[in-house]
Design a protein around this motif. Sequence first.
Motif, PDB file in Angstrom:
ATOM      1  N   ARG A  41      50.212 116.504 -63.410  1.00 61.25           N
ATOM      2  CA  ARG A  41      49.175 117.128 -62.596  1.00 61.25           C
ATOM      3  C   ARG A  41      49.276 118.650 -62.652  1.00 61.25           C
ATOM      4  NH1 ARG A  41      49.193 112.786 -57.537  1.00 61.25           N
ATOM      5  NH2 ARG A  41      48.083 111.164 -58.692  1.00 61.25           N
ATOM      6  N   TYR A  42      50.493 119.155 -62.683  1.00 57.12           N
ATOM      7  CA  TYR A  42      50.680 120.599 -62.752  1.00 57.12           C
ATOM      8  C   TYR A  42      50.131 121.156 -64.064  1.00 57.12           C
ATOM      9  CZ  TYR A  42      52.965 125.074 -63.519  1.00 57.12           C
ATOM     10  OH  TYR A  42      53.194 126.389 -63.810  1.00 57.12           O
ATOM     11  N   PHE A  43      50.549 120.572 -65.188  1.00 57.58           N
ATOM     12  CA  PHE A  43      50.115 121.108 -66.480  1.00 57.58           C
ATOM     13  C   PHE A  43      48.624 120.865 -66.725  1.00 57.58           C
ATOM     14  CE2 PHE A  43      54.719 121.029 -67.773  1.00 57.58           C
ATOM     15  CZ  PHE A  43      54.807 122.401 -67.995  1.00 57.58           C
ATOM     16  N   ALA A  44      48.068 119.802 -66.161  1.00 60.84           N
ATOM     17  CA  ALA A  44      46.627 119.571 -66.287  1.00 60.84           C
ATOM     18  C   ALA A  44      45.843 120.705 -65.629  1.00 60.84           C
ATOM     19  CB  ALA A  44      46.243 118.230 -65.663  1.00 60.84           C
ATOM     20  N   LYS A  45      46.303 121.129 -64.449  1.00 68.00           N
ATOM     21  CA  LYS A  45      45.643 122.232 -63.754  1.00 68.00           C
ATOM     22  C   LYS A  45      45.842 123.553 -64.493  1.00 68.00           C
ATOM     23  CE  LYS A  45      45.910 120.204 -59.121  1.00 68.00           C
ATOM     24  NZ  LYS A  45      46.492 120.331 -57.750  1.00 68.00           N
ATOM     25  N   VAL A  46      47.063 123.768 -64.977  1.00 66.76           N
ATOM     26  CA  VAL A  46      47.358 124.997 -65.714  1.00 66.76           C
ATOM     27  C   VAL A  46      46.496 125.088 -66.971  1.00 66.76           C
ATOM     28  CG1 VAL A  46      49.118 126.124 -67.146  1.00 66.76           C
ATOM     29  CG2 VAL A  46      49.706 125.318 -64.857  1.00 66.76           C
ATOM     30  N   ASP A  47      46.393 123.997 -67.711  1.00 67.22           N
ATOM     31  CA  ASP A  47      45.632 123.996 -68.957  1.00 67.22           C
ATOM     32  C   ASP A  47      44.131 124.127 -68.689  1.00 67.22           C
ATOM     33  OD1 ASP A  47      48.017 123.735 -70.297  1.00 67.22           O
ATOM     34  OD2 ASP A  47      47.827 121.567 -70.575  1.00 67.22           O
ATOM     35  N   GLU A  48      43.669 123.471 -67.642  1.00 64.03           N
ATOM     36  CA  GLU A  48      42.243 123.543 -67.309  1.00 64.03           C
ATOM     37  C   GLU A  48      41.838 124.966 -66.942  1.00 64.03           C
ATOM     38  OE1 GLU A  48      39.004 121.493 -64.230  1.00 64.03           O
ATOM     39  OE2 GLU A  48      41.140 121.021 -64.065  1.00 64.03           O
ATOM     40  N   ALA A  49      42.709 125.654 -66.222  1.00 65.38           N
ATOM     41  CA  ALA A  49      42.413 127.022 -65.788  1.00 65.38           C
ATOM     42  C   ALA A  49      42.792 128.063 -66.844  1.00 65.38           C
ATOM     43  CB  ALA A  49      43.144 127.323 -64.485  1.00 65.38           C
ATOM     44  N   ASN A  50      43.389 127.588 -67.950  1.00 63.13           N
ATOM     45  CA  ASN A  50      43.866 128.495 -68.999  1.00 63.13           C
ATOM     46  C   ASN A  50      44.784 129.561 -68.397  1.00 63.13           C
ATOM     47  OD1 ASN A  50      44.082 129.358 -71.666  1.00 63.13           O
ATOM     48  ND2 ASN A  50      42.385 130.812 -71.464  1.00 63.13           N
ATOM     49  N   TYR A  51      45.683 129.081 -67.534  1.00 61.39           N
ATOM     50  CA  TYR A  51      46.590 129.962 -66.793  1.00 61.39           C
ATOM     51  C   TYR A  51      47.962 129.966 -67.444  1.00 61.39           C
ATOM     52  CZ  TYR A  51      49.766 131.351 -62.993  1.00 61.39           C
ATOM     53  OH  TYR A  51      50.753 131.953 -62.243  1.00 61.39           O
ATOM     54  N   LYS A  52      48.588 131.123 -67.526  1.00 62.33           N
ATOM     55  CA  LYS A  52      49.941 131.214 -68.090  1.00 62.33           C
ATOM     56  C   LYS A  52      50.924 131.513 -66.965  1.00 62.33           C
ATOM     57  CE  LYS A  52      52.855 133.635 -71.462  1.00 62.33           C
ATOM     58  NZ  LYS A  52      53.519 132.385 -71.885  1.00 62.33           N
ATOM     59  N   ALA A  53      51.726 130.522 -66.629  1.00 60.81           N
ATOM     60  CA  ALA A  53      52.761 130.720 -65.619  1.00 60.81           C
ATOM     61  C   ALA A  53      53.860 131.600 -66.194  1.00 60.81           C
ATOM     62  CB  ALA A  53      53.330 129.378 -65.183  1.00 60.81           C
ATOM     63  N   THR A  54      54.536 132.341 -65.331  1.00 64.93           N
ATOM     64  CA  THR A  54      55.608 133.219 -65.788  1.00 64.93           C
ATOM     65  C   THR A  54      56.848 133.067 -64.920  1.00 64.93           C
ATOM     66  OG1 THR A  54      54.797 135.052 -64.419  1.00 64.93           O
ATOM     67  CG2 THR A  54      54.001 134.943 -66.682  1.00 64.93           C
ATOM     68  N   VAL A  55      57.986 133.219 -65.560  1.00 60.09           N
ATOM     69  CA  VAL A  55      59.277 133.236 -64.860  1.00 60.09           C
ATOM     70  C   VAL A  55      60.110 134.336 -65.501  1.00 60.09           C
ATOM     71  CG1 VAL A  55      61.346 131.958 -64.211  1.00 60.09           C
ATOM     72  CG2 VAL A  55      59.192 130.752 -64.465  1.00 60.09           C
ATOM     73  N   GLY A  56      60.066 135.524 -64.934  1.00 55.11           N
ATOM     74  CA  GLY A  56      60.842 136.621 -65.497  1.00 55.11           C
ATOM     75  C   GLY A  56      60.295 137.093 -66.832  1.00 55.11           C
ATOM     76  N   SER A  57      61.166 137.231 -67.806  1.00 53.83           N
ATOM     77  CA  SER A  57      60.801 137.745 -69.120  1.00 53.83           C
ATOM     78  C   SER A  57      59.984 136.719 -69.909  1.00 53.83           C
ATOM     79  CB  SER A  57      62.056 138.103 -69.911  1.00 53.83           C
ATOM     80  OG  SER A  57      62.779 136.924 -70.245  1.00 53.83           O
ATOM     81  N   ASN A  58      59.382 137.175 -70.991  1.00 54.94           N
ATOM     82  CA  ASN A  58      58.636 136.261 -71.860  1.00 54.94           C
ATOM     83  C   ASN A  58      59.546 135.185 -72.447  1.00 54.94           C
ATOM     84  OD1 ASN A  58      56.213 137.624 -71.483  1.00 54.94           O
ATOM     85  ND2 ASN A  58      56.491 138.940 -73.284  1.00 54.94           N
ATOM     86  N   ALA A  59      60.774 135.588 -72.777  1.00 54.59           N
ATOM     87  CA  ALA A  59      61.722 134.622 -73.339  1.00 54.59           C
ATOM     88  C   ALA A  59      62.078 133.547 -72.315  1.00 54.59           C
ATOM     89  CB  ALA A  59      62.987 135.337 -73.813  1.00 54.59           C
ATOM     90  N   ASP A  60      62.304 133.966 -71.066  1.00 56.81           N
ATOM     91  CA  ASP A  60      62.618 133.007 -70.010  1.00 56.81           C
ATOM     92  C   ASP A  60      61.428 132.095 -69.732  1.00 56.81           C
ATOM     93  OD1 ASP A  60      65.159 133.985 -69.741  1.00 56.81           O
ATOM     94  OD2 ASP A  60      64.739 135.191 -67.957  1.00 56.81           O
ATOM     95  N   THR A  61      60.235 132.682 -69.724  1.00 54.69           N
ATOM     96  CA  THR A  61      59.026 131.898 -69.487  1.00 54.69           C
ATOM     97  C   THR A  61      58.851 130.836 -70.557  1.00 54.69           C
ATOM     98  OG1 THR A  61      57.885 133.696 -68.330  1.00 54.69           O
ATOM     99  CG2 THR A  61      56.503 132.009 -69.352  1.00 54.69           C
ATOM    100  N   ASP A  62      59.000 131.229 -71.806  1.00 56.16           N
ATOM    101  CA  ASP A  62      58.865 130.264 -72.902  1.00 56.16           C
ATOM    102  C   ASP A  62      59.926 129.174 -72.800  1.00 56.16           C
ATOM    103  OD1 ASP A  62      56.735 131.683 -73.907  1.00 56.16           O
ATOM    104  OD2 ASP A  62      57.911 132.735 -75.443  1.00 56.16           O
ATOM    105  N   TYR A  63      61.149 129.564 -72.471  1.00 54.17           N
ATOM    106  CA  TYR A  63      62.243 128.595 -72.355  1.00 54.17           C
ATOM    107  C   TYR A  63      61.942 127.556 -71.266  1.00 54.17           C
ATOM    108  CZ  TYR A  63      66.733 126.716 -70.797  1.00 54.17           C
ATOM    109  OH  TYR A  63      67.746 125.886 -70.389  1.00 54.17           O
ATOM    110  N   VAL A  64      61.541 128.035 -70.090  1.00 50.82           N
ATOM    111  CA  VAL A  64      61.302 127.133 -68.956  1.00 50.82           C
ATOM    112  C   VAL A  64      60.140 126.190 -69.235  1.00 50.82           C
ATOM    113  CG1 VAL A  64      60.523 127.004 -66.558  1.00 50.82           C
ATOM    114  CG2 VAL A  64      62.301 128.650 -67.215  1.00 50.82           C
ATOM    115  N   TYR A  65      59.007 126.734 -69.610  1.00 51.92           N
ATOM    116  CA  TYR A  65      57.808 125.900 -69.701  1.00 51.92           C
ATOM    117  C   TYR A  65      57.748 125.072 -70.987  1.00 51.92           C
ATOM    118  CZ  TYR A  65      56.489 128.038 -65.388  1.00 51.92           C
ATOM    119  OH  TYR A  65      56.504 128.440 -64.068  1.00 51.92           O
ATOM    120  N   ASN A  66      58.352 125.541 -72.063  1.00 55.88           N
ATOM    121  CA  ASN A  66      58.454 124.691 -73.247  1.00 55.88           C
ATOM    122  C   ASN A  66      59.394 123.520 -72.985  1.00 55.88           C
ATOM    123  OD1 ASN A  66      56.723 126.307 -74.714  1.00 55.88           O
ATOM    124  ND2 ASN A  66      58.345 127.444 -75.756  1.00 55.88           N
ATOM    125  N   THR A  67      60.479 123.788 -72.270  1.00 51.85           N
ATOM    126  CA  THR A  67      61.412 122.709 -71.915  1.00 51.85           C
ATOM    127  C   THR A  67      60.727 121.678 -71.036  1.00 51.85           C
ATOM    128  OG1 THR A  67      63.317 124.208 -72.026  1.00 51.85           O
ATOM    129  CG2 THR A  67      63.612 122.149 -70.807  1.00 51.85           C
TER     130      THR A  67
END
Length: 218
Positions: A41-67
């Motif tokens: 449900r979370y990723f469906a909303k994120v993808d629908e809104a074309n929203y990019k969540a962030t957690v600190g640096s770009n590297a940290d963001t990619d690590y968290v959300y790709n995982t």
Amino acid sequence: MSIIPKNDFVHSTCPNRVRPTMLRDVKTEALLVFCRTALERYFAKVDEANYKATVGSNADTDYVYNTLRNLLESLQDSVVNVDYFIDVVQLANSNPLINKIAKSEEALINYYDAMAKVTQVHYQDKPAYLPEFLVICVLENWIGGGEHSTHLYPFLNTIDFLELMSKFEENREYFKNGNECTVKEIHQLSDKITQNLQEYKYKLNKKRVSKTRTRSRR
């Protein structure tokens, strides 16, 4: 463990479902159903809104959300979601085959309900926030101490949930909701969810299948 035979009803929801045979492992399955549903449900909303969540640096963001996206793919392959429960319950009275399936799923549905109730009460007067962090916390609570086995779901062993948590911990200020520390709040909620699941005692109810009623379950 057992692999449920593939049929259209189950396969459409979970192509390679792993089904535990012991109740203590069914609790872990229920927790994973909770996590799959929340992430879907979370990723469906994120993808629908074309929203990019962030957690600190770009590297940290990619690590968290790709995982987390990889985790969701593994969960979708091996555990069902709450929509499956709802379909089973709604069709049980009119279809003998589905009714049999519903009875076999009764413990799992009840364990899921025990967690869903905690979440519903907590968010009854406010919107849910950082569901992806809640997923990380409940998984770390449940499997981090080694009390609950992950042998049926080995993909969980490839994820460092403490490291994922640390990315949110390091950015507590960013996730503040007004004067409230959302990171702290979600830690407390995850403790309640896993404790309620741990303490919940399943009792076979021959008259009812589940308290799950609508697709509004979270």
